[in-house]
Design a protein around this motif. Structure first.
Motif, PDB file in Angstrom:
ATOM      1  N   GLY A 235     -17.604 -87.614 -45.042  1.00  0.00           N
ATOM      2  CA  GLY A 235     -18.419 -89.181 -45.610  1.00  0.00           C
ATOM      3  C   GLY A 235     -18.475 -89.941 -44.504  1.00  0.00           C
ATOM      4  N   ASN A 236     -18.232 -89.793 -43.178  1.00  0.00           N
ATOM      5  CA  ASN A 236     -18.071 -90.762 -42.214  1.00  0.00           C
ATOM      6  C   ASN A 236     -19.147 -90.897 -41.299  1.00  0.00           C
ATOM      7  OD1 ASN A 236     -14.955 -90.466 -43.008  1.00  0.00           O
ATOM      8  ND2 ASN A 236     -15.524 -92.538 -42.612  1.00  0.00           N
ATOM      9  N   PRO A 237     -20.096 -92.097 -41.272  1.00  0.00           N
ATOM     10  CA  PRO A 237     -21.057 -92.033 -39.990  1.00  0.00           C
ATOM     11  C   PRO A 237     -20.221 -91.976 -38.745  1.00  0.00           C
ATOM     12  CG  PRO A 237     -21.286 -93.780 -41.839  1.00  0.00           C
ATOM     13  CD  PRO A 237     -19.963 -93.118 -42.217  1.00  0.00           C
ATOM     14  N   ASP A 238     -20.916 -91.173 -37.924  1.00  0.00           N
ATOM     15  CA  ASP A 238     -20.401 -90.674 -36.662  1.00  0.00           C
ATOM     16  C   ASP A 238     -20.523 -91.992 -35.509  1.00  0.00           C
ATOM     17  OD1 ASP A 238     -20.597 -87.835 -34.842  1.00  0.00           O
ATOM     18  OD2 ASP A 238     -19.489 -89.617 -34.504  1.00  0.00           O
ATOM     19  N   ILE A 239     -19.726 -92.633 -35.250  1.00  0.00           N
ATOM     20  CA  ILE A 239     -20.168 -93.590 -34.178  1.00  0.00           C
ATOM     21  C   ILE A 239     -19.732 -93.095 -32.839  1.00  0.00           C
ATOM     22  CG2 ILE A 239     -19.478 -96.065 -33.305  1.00  0.00           C
ATOM     23  CD1 ILE A 239     -19.064 -96.770 -36.084  1.00  0.00           C
ATOM     24  N   GLY A 240     -18.714 -92.460 -32.948  1.00  0.00           N
ATOM     25  CA  GLY A 240     -17.974 -92.123 -31.483  1.00  0.00           C
ATOM     26  C   GLY A 240     -17.873 -90.509 -30.997  1.00  0.00           C
ATOM     27  N   GLY A 241     -18.388 -89.595 -32.008  1.00  0.00           N
ATOM     28  CA  GLY A 241     -18.362 -88.255 -31.531  1.00  0.00           C
ATOM     29  C   GLY A 241     -17.185 -87.599 -32.804  1.00  0.00           C
ATOM     30  N   SER A 242     -17.209 -88.167 -33.697  1.00  0.00           N
ATOM     31  CA  SER A 242     -16.039 -87.607 -34.734  1.00  0.00           C
ATOM     32  C   SER A 242     -16.714 -86.115 -35.249  1.00  0.00           C
ATOM     33  CB  SER A 242     -15.844 -88.658 -35.968  1.00  0.00           C
ATOM     34  OG  SER A 242     -17.088 -89.215 -36.651  1.00  0.00           O
TER      35      SER A 242
ATOM     36  N   GLU B 193     -28.140 -92.032 -38.539  1.00  0.00           N
ATOM     37  CA  GLU B 193     -27.231 -92.092 -37.274  1.00  0.00           C
ATOM     38  C   GLU B 193     -27.117 -93.527 -37.224  1.00  0.00           C
ATOM     39  OE1 GLU B 193     -25.627 -89.870 -35.826  1.00  0.00           O
ATOM     40  OE2 GLU B 193     -26.672 -88.406 -36.990  1.00  0.00           O
ATOM     41  N   ILE B 194     -25.800 -93.868 -36.683  1.00  0.00           N
ATOM     42  CA  ILE B 194     -25.598 -95.522 -36.248  1.00  0.00           C
ATOM     43  C   ILE B 194     -25.352 -95.869 -34.859  1.00  0.00           C
ATOM     44  CG2 ILE B 194     -23.071 -94.843 -36.817  1.00  0.00           C
ATOM     45  CD1 ILE B 194     -22.755 -97.796 -37.763  1.00  0.00           C
ATOM     46  N   GLY B 195     -26.178 -96.997 -34.582  1.00  0.00           N
ATOM     47  CA  GLY B 195     -26.215 -97.282 -32.968  1.00  0.00           C
ATOM     48  C   GLY B 195     -25.203 -98.354 -32.954  1.00  0.00           C
ATOM     49  N   GLY B 196     -24.012 -98.110 -32.913  1.00  0.00           N
ATOM     50  CA  GLY B 196     -22.934 -98.930 -32.755  1.00  0.00           C
ATOM     51  C   GLY B 196     -22.620 -99.753 -34.001  1.00  0.00           C
ATOM     52  N   GLY B 197     -21.400-100.221 -34.178  1.00  0.00           N
ATOM     53  CA  GLY B 197     -21.019-100.966 -35.356  1.00  0.00           C
ATOM     54  C   GLY B 197     -19.789-101.637 -34.797  1.00  0.00           C
ATOM     55  N   PHE B 198     -18.521-101.077 -34.423  1.00  0.00           N
ATOM     56  CA  PHE B 198     -17.271-101.736 -34.130  1.00  0.00           C
ATOM     57  C   PHE B 198     -16.791-102.952 -35.354  1.00  0.00           C
ATOM     58  CE2 PHE B 198     -18.623 -99.919 -30.234  1.00  0.00           C
ATOM     59  CZ  PHE B 198     -20.025-100.390 -29.969  1.00  0.00           C
ATOM     60  N   GLY B 199     -17.361-102.633 -36.409  1.00  0.00           N
ATOM     61  CA  GLY B 199     -16.659-103.438 -37.370  1.00  0.00           C
ATOM     62  C   GLY B 199     -18.004-104.428 -38.003  1.00  0.00           C
ATOM     63  N   GLY B 200     -18.963-104.622 -37.085  1.00  0.00           N
ATOM     64  CA  GLY B 200     -20.028-105.334 -37.478  1.00  0.00           C
ATOM     65  C   GLY B 200     -20.856-104.882 -38.633  1.00  0.00           C
TER      66      GLY B 200
ATOM     67  N   ALA C 299     -21.428 -88.510 -22.271  1.00  0.00           N
ATOM     68  CA  ALA C 299     -22.048 -89.936 -21.703  1.00  0.00           C
ATOM     69  C   ALA C 299     -22.515 -90.640 -22.646  1.00  0.00           C
ATOM     70  CB  ALA C 299     -22.872 -89.571 -20.555  1.00  0.00           C
ATOM     71  N   LEU C 300     -22.373 -90.333 -24.142  1.00  0.00           N
ATOM     72  CA  LEU C 300     -22.847 -91.147 -25.136  1.00  0.00           C
ATOM     73  C   LEU C 300     -22.060 -90.961 -26.378  1.00  0.00           C
ATOM     74  CD1 LEU C 300     -25.153 -88.778 -27.399  1.00  0.00           C
ATOM     75  CD2 LEU C 300     -24.629 -88.119 -24.818  1.00  0.00           C
ATOM     76  N   GLN C 301     -22.004 -92.104 -27.015  1.00  0.00           N
ATOM     77  CA  GLN C 301     -21.025 -92.187 -28.208  1.00  0.00           C
ATOM     78  C   GLN C 301     -21.964 -92.361 -29.217  1.00  0.00           C
ATOM     79  OE1 GLN C 301     -17.607 -94.690 -27.881  1.00  0.00           O
ATOM     80  NE2 GLN C 301     -17.253 -93.888 -26.007  1.00  0.00           N
ATOM     81  N   CYS C 302     -22.610 -93.468 -29.536  1.00  0.00           N
ATOM     82  CA  CYS C 302     -23.431 -93.693 -30.790  1.00  0.00           C
ATOM     83  C   CYS C 302     -25.000 -93.222 -30.485  1.00  0.00           C
ATOM     84  CB  CYS C 302     -23.737 -95.084 -31.169  1.00  0.00           C
ATOM     85  SG  CYS C 302     -24.773 -96.240 -30.165  1.00  0.00           S
TER      86      CYS C 302
ATOM     87  N   GLY D 237     -13.292 -91.995 -24.182  1.00  0.00           N
ATOM     88  CA  GLY D 237     -14.663 -92.814 -24.531  1.00  0.00           C
ATOM     89  C   GLY D 237     -14.430 -94.111 -25.327  1.00  0.00           C
ATOM     90  N   GLN D 238     -13.453 -94.045 -26.245  1.00  0.00           N
ATOM     91  CA  GLN D 238     -12.922 -95.147 -26.561  1.00  0.00           C
ATOM     92  C   GLN D 238     -11.959 -96.026 -26.230  1.00  0.00           C
ATOM     93  OE1 GLN D 238     -13.705 -95.761 -30.227  1.00  0.00           O
ATOM     94  NE2 GLN D 238     -15.242 -94.171 -29.990  1.00  0.00           N
ATOM     95  N   MET D 239     -11.428 -95.313 -25.339  1.00  0.00           N
ATOM     96  CA  MET D 239     -10.504 -96.207 -24.408  1.00  0.00           C
ATOM     97  C   MET D 239     -11.319 -97.309 -23.567  1.00  0.00           C
ATOM     98  SD  MET D 239      -7.394 -93.447 -23.896  1.00  0.00           S
ATOM     99  CE  MET D 239      -6.541 -93.874 -22.922  1.00  0.00           C
ATOM    100  N   GLN D 240     -12.317 -96.479 -22.863  1.00  0.00           N
ATOM    101  CA  GLN D 240     -13.060 -97.180 -21.908  1.00  0.00           C
ATOM    102  C   GLN D 240     -14.147 -97.913 -22.618  1.00  0.00           C
ATOM    103  OE1 GLN D 240     -14.808 -93.245 -20.382  1.00  0.00           O
ATOM    104  NE2 GLN D 240     -13.513 -93.212 -18.769  1.00  0.00           N
ATOM    105  N   GLY D 241     -14.463 -97.597 -23.631  1.00  0.00           N
ATOM    106  CA  GLY D 241     -15.520 -98.766 -24.246  1.00  0.00           C
ATOM    107  C   GLY D 241     -14.787-100.012 -24.860  1.00  0.00           C
ATOM    108  N   GLY D 242     -13.742 -99.704 -25.526  1.00  0.00           N
ATOM    109  CA  GLY D 242     -12.971-100.922 -26.096  1.00  0.00           C
ATOM    110  C   GLY D 242     -12.464-101.806 -24.809  1.00  0.00           C
ATOM    111  N   ALA D 243     -12.169-101.146 -23.864  1.00  0.00           N
ATOM    112  CA  ALA D 243     -11.623-101.985 -22.561  1.00  0.00           C
ATOM    113  C   ALA D 243     -12.641-102.744 -21.942  1.00  0.00           C
ATOM    114  CB  ALA D 243     -11.013-101.015 -21.456  1.00  0.00           C
ATOM    115  N   VAL D 244     -14.051-102.173 -21.812  1.00  0.00           N
ATOM    116  CA  VAL D 244     -15.257-102.839 -21.497  1.00  0.00           C
ATOM    117  C   VAL D 244     -15.439-104.134 -22.378  1.00  0.00           C
ATOM    118  CG1 VAL D 244     -17.359-102.648 -20.519  1.00  0.00           C
ATOM    119  CG2 VAL D 244     -15.800-101.033 -19.836  1.00  0.00           C
ATOM    120  N   GLN D 245     -15.500-103.969 -23.508  1.00  0.00           N
ATOM    121  CA  GLN D 245     -15.823-104.934 -24.436  1.00  0.00           C
ATOM    122  C   GLN D 245     -14.946-106.008 -24.277  1.00  0.00           C
ATOM    123  OE1 GLN D 245     -15.625-102.727 -28.183  1.00  0.00           O
ATOM    124  NE2 GLN D 245     -17.766-103.201 -28.581  1.00  0.00           N
ATOM    125  N   GLY D 246     -13.665-105.620 -24.126  1.00  0.00           N
ATOM    126  CA  GLY D 246     -12.387-106.708 -23.948  1.00  0.00           C
ATOM    127  C   GLY D 246     -12.674-107.661 -22.743  1.00  0.00           C
TER     128      GLY D 246
END
Lengths: 75, 159, 765
Positions: free
Chosen positions: C484-491, C264-271, B98-101, C654-663
């Motif tokens: 070397g990749n900041p972890d935004i989504g659980g990578s 740690e990164i609190g969201g990015g989405f490209g921004g 239930a968390l991503q970032c 999570g990616q599918m759900q999050g992207g859909a809600v942003q859309g």
């Protein structure tokens, strides 16, 4: 591809000899000087349909079809 | 201008700090007490990332002044786990992904715990409306709501 | 529970494909994890930025003398503290770095180009003093006329942002400067022939507003410069190596003197791909000789950081009466913001690419306007174009009386199809996906009054690029993985799963960590849906190299050759019975013996991943529209996506759900509102209305797994595609619910209500 065509005087297709992407870019740059500075940073290539980006040493087989595609990245 | 001296209780510990008149509780927690678990997302009470409990009430700490908490009791995310044991909400958030970032997670956990303390058997709609004051941009809320509902069921079963 | 479809060839793995708890999870649920603003250093100063209140103004002078005198102010920077840099060659998207533009965006030089443009920055001993100091800085502005709409900006009499910008891509070469940086074109086949063959041709105009990525964590950093010329930057970022390169260029520092550590990164989405305050903080730290913390307020995030482009989109599509699309045309006019670089290349490459089409022409205009410079937002440039394209395709389906999913099936791309860019597809799961849509219970569920269902598909192509990875086996048999990749989504969960799978050791024994720029080779940013794909490949290769070392050690222990040793279930074993009767040796045992047998066991890899492929999705949505208020209630939502292979299904969902809600937010409520002075009116979360939990239902997901043959586990990038279909799907659903089709986003209640009332009035006549 549309973008490169700007610099090639609207030449859309041509035959070149090149063993890899770096050689291809060098030959294109010699032929079309305005294209030269932006090739490496701006374009990916599709070799026989397969996409390669930042792959200067990628071999190109004789007879292969190479298309220039503007680099796109994501967000 | 002299700073104010504030004595308060955070997560069961008596603490003191100095603050300017205009500093928010959020600012005092983070920059005076160095407790950075509570996050700032907007500073205007619109995102809920700064949620804490103040004398048993769910508040946005960015909308409370530091000087207002003299003699009060505050609960932050740092006090949610009991020793080595995570609160069932914390555990279910992990199990449900239930968390991503994770930046909104402390706020959601505090808010969700406040909900379940008042309403141990919420419907999905009640969960969604209670949590409407907490913004999440990564998850689309699906897994958060599932984690809260499953925690509610677990707590009821163990009661 | 989601409903997964697996191809026959995918075998069952122990960790890959399972729901593993992420290794960084406990710190995130306890508040222990450190984000950009969470670092506190002794002696730290606080930085604040003075920003232009004008949308367009020449900066005649900046007087910092009074501010410098304020007690507690330790340093101030303006344009004079940064050298002008040469222009780069034309970039193609919002992410390519043009040094001259970047220098001017992080701090204005000749002009302020948008409300919020940074003009000066102060470092002081407290936030309060820093804010007071800003008020003492005197800037002499010559306010100029401004323009914020791209079509207005194209007119001959429009205010010009850059007097040295002449449109690229038009012949003959222009002599007058323009706000249009470039015209881009792509063509395939013969468009006129295609339209001539069509039985139905539909042409429509669409408009979308700029929307912000909306990450909850504002930009934040702490810069710490040393007298030896080096500096360390702690920051929230999607790419510490990219930040190092850009900051070093802007500061005139050698790259090797700057170390960037990602929090740690609190969201990015490209921004969080572009730099903003980071070079300012470093320069302030250099001048003040103390660490400087700079954190944006939410107001600053909206005013000064890149949203995505607003757009005018013109679509023209022709089809035969049985639904075969014969011609597809588009004209895209995108806002780039104050500096060139709207996401046109991606829009052109993706907007029709889920279809197998013969005749396509797309023209795109990259237009400067007095708004913040756009940044990438999940599939940058594509959602606006797809909104138009899918909208017209849905309209064609309705007019021809063909089911919208059947129409997609008639035109679906498959293995061997070639898209507008000339890329030929390997195996892709679009047809399977469309069939799954039709078979899904959502597709045929009953609908009530004022309820409607919508459908749309979307295409994105994920990136490859450079990734490095190093694996070190500890002497207790646990494994440290540096990537070397900041972890935004659980990578990190996916990296640990792949390592554990390759090594055959428990998942919990793998500890993934995100390296800083001094500790690992260049790794391209976390973006472009590339991490599980490209960094996954590097991680797997590093692991396999470590396994080779283990097998070499076992061979030496047994006195056999390396070819006679295999690695299985976490142990070195004889490759066959004839090699000898040797007991298997575990990783832990080899690690314990390692000091006496040649040294610690490690493996590393430095790659530039190629072989990326399409990532296609399709969305179904049910809505109920209230004709009295224009309010749209989302009833049900299902996301279908070809994910290749889901290493961590939880996080793919999570990616599918999050992207859909942003859309959905993009479609229904989000937009930038400016006054007639070009000043942003809704720079906060109250009036920039993003979806909250009560706005959306559960988001169901169906993962179609058509493995990408170029990745060892079949991975396709998944993060960005889900933002492409929702807008068209929702508009389609609203049309089917109350019979009103809108072509402008956001479809907020007042706009929808007006359209409903207009339609009602027309019907009454």
């Amino acid at each position: 591809m549309g973008e490169a065509r700007r610099f090639t005087g609207d030449v859309a297709e041509l035959d070149l000899e090149a063993g890899n992407v770096m050689q291809l870019f060098r030959k294109l740059g010699e032929r079309f000087p305005e294209l030269k500075p932006i090739l490496e940073d701006g374009f990916a290539v599709a070799i026989d349909g397969e996409m390669y980006e930042d792959s200067l040493l990628q071999p190109i087989k004789p007879g292969a079809e190479v298309i220039l595609i503007p680099k796109i990245a994501g967000g | 201008m002299a700073r104010h001296h504030v004595s308060t209780n955070v997560n069961g510990d008596n603490v003191e700090f100095l603050c300017d008149t205009e500093q928010s509780l959020l600012d005092c927690l983070r920059n005076e007490l160095h407790m950075t678990g509570t996050k700032e997302g907007c500073g205007t009470g619109d995102c809920g990332a700064c949620s804490v409990m103040l004398d048993g009430r769910l508040v946005c700490s960015c909308l409370v002044l530091g000087v207002e908490v003299e003699g009060k009791e505050i609960q932050t995310i740092e006090g949610m786990a009991q020793g080595d044991e995570l609160h069932p909400l914390q555990r279910n958030f992990l199990d449900h992904a239930a968390l991503q970032c994770g930046i909104c997670t402390p706020g959601f956990l505090i808010a969700a715990r406040a909900l379940l303390e008042r309403n141990p058997d919420p419907t999905e709609t009640e969960v969604r409306f209670w949590l409407a004051g907490n913004l999440c941009r990564c998850t689309g809320y699906d897994k958060i709501v599932r984690a809260v509902m499953d925690t509610a069921a677990e707590l009821r079963a163990n009661a | 529970m989601p409903d997964d479809v697996k191809s026959a060839e995918i075998k069952e793995f122990k960790y890959v494909g399972k729901r593993n708890v992420r290794p960084d999870g406990v710190d995130k649920v306890t508040g222990r994890a450190k984000y950009g603003a969470d670092l506190i250093l002794p002696g730290m100063l606080y930085g604040r930025v003075l920003r232009s209140p004008h949308a367009h103004a020449r900066i005649k002078s900046i007087d910092i003398s009074d501010a410098l005198k304020l007690a507690g102010v330790k340093a101030i920077v303006t344009r004079d503290d940064f050298k002008d840099l040469p222009k780069a060659q034309p970039p193609f998207g919002p992410m390519i770095h043009d040094a001259a533009d970047t220098t001017r965006n992080i701090i204005a030089r000749e002009k302020a180009l948008y409300d919020g443009h940074a003009v000066a920055a102060v470092a002081a001993t407290s936030e309060t003093i820093a804010k007071k100091a800003l008020k003492l800085i005197k800037v002499d502005y010559e306010v100029l006329p401004h323009v914020i709409d791209p079509v207005e900006a194209m007119k001959d009499d429009a205010p010009i942002l850059h007097e040295d910008q002449f449109t690229v891509g038009v012949e003959p070469k222009p002599t007058k400067p323009s706000n249009v940086f470039r015209v881009m074109k792509a063509e395939k086949g013969d468009l006129d022939k295609g339209f001539a063959e069509a039985d139905i041709v539909i042409e429509r105009d669409f408009k979308t507003a700029a929307v912000h990525q909306g990450y909850i964590e504002p930009h934040a950093c702490v810069a710490n410069a040393s007298e030896d010329g080096t500096a360390e930057l702690w920051c929230t970022t999607q790419g510490q190596f990219n930040f190092r390169a850009v900051c070093a260029a802007v500061l005139g520092m050698p790259v090797g003197k700057l170390k960037v550590v990602s929090s740690e990164i609190g969201g990015g989405f490209g921004g969080k791909l572009p730099v903003y305050g980071e070079p300012l903080a470093i320069r302030l730290s250099q001048k003040a000789h103390r660490p400087v913390k700079m954190v944006m307020t939410r107001d600053e995030v909206f005013r000064a950081t890149g949203p995505t482009s607003g757009s005018h989109v013109h679509i023209k599509i022709g089809a035969t009466k049985d639904g075969r699309i014969t011609a597809a045309e588009a004209v895209l006019k995108y806002q780039a913001g104050a500096f060139k670089g709207a996401g046109l290349a991606a829009a052109i490459g993706c907007m029709y690419s889920q279809y197998d089409l013969e005749n396509i022409r797309i023209v795109g205009y990259d237009i400067c306007v007095n708004r913040p410079k756009v940044a990438a937002y999940r599939a940058p440039g594509v959602p606006m174009a797809a909104f138009g394209a899918e909208g017209v395709i849905n309209e064609i389906a309705t007019k021809l009386g063909i089911d919208p999913v059947d129409l997609r099936l008639k035109n679906a791309a498959k293995q061997g199809s070639v898209n507008v860019s000339g890329i030929k597809y390997g195996p892709i799961g679009f047809i399977e996906m469309l069939e799954r849509v039709k078979a899904h219970p959502h597709y045929n569920a009953a609908l009530g009054k004022n309820q409607g269902r919508g459908f749309a598909a979307g295409y994105w192509m994920h990136a490859g690029g450079m990734s490095c990875a190093t694996l070190n086996v500890q002497d207790d048999g646990t494994v440290n993985l540096l990537e070397g990749n900041p972890d935004i989504g659980g990578s990190r969960a996916s990296m640990a799963a792949m390592v554990a799978e390759e090594l055959g050791i428990p998942y919990e024994k793998v500890r993934p960590m995100i390296a800083d720029t001094s500790s690992l080779g260049f790794t391209l940013f976390t973006a472009g849906s590339r991490v599980t794909y490209a960094t996954g490949m590097a991680v797997i290769e590093a692991t396999r190299n470590a396994i080779k070392v283990c097998c070499d050690r076992a061979a030496a222990i047994w006195g056999v050759t390396a070819e006679q040793v295999k690695w299985e279930e976490g142990h070195a074993k004889p490759a066959s019975a004839n090699v000898g009767d040797f007991a298997p040796i575990s990783l832990a045992e080899l690690a314990k013996k390692a000091p006496m047998m040649g040294g610690p066991i490690a493996g590393h890899a430095e790659i530039n991943a190629t072989g990326q492929g399409p990532a296609i999705g399709a969305h179904l949505v049910d809505v109920e529209t209230d004709p009295e208020t224009g309010f749209v209630k989302l009833l049900r939502y299902t996301v279908f996506q070809d994910v290749g292979r889901a290493i961590s299904p939880d996080y793919v969902e999570g990616q599918m759900q999050g992207g859909a809600v942003q859309g959905l937010g993009w479609a229904l409520n989000e937009e930038y509102i400016y006054n007639d002075k070009g000043q942003l009116q809704n720079a906060g979360f109250l009036d920039y209305r993003m979806p909250v939990a009560s706005d959306v239902p559960m988001i169901d997901t169906v993962m179609i797994e058509e493995p990408n043959p170029n990745h060892p586990y079949g991975v396709r990038g998944v993060g960005e595609t889900p933002i492409v279909p929702p807008q068209a799907a929702v508009i389609n659903a609203v049309e089917n619910s109350v019979g009103v089709r809108l072509s402008e986003l956001p479809m907020s209640p007042p706009k929808l209500l007006k359209a409903i009332e207009t339609a009602r009035a027309l019907a009454a006549e």
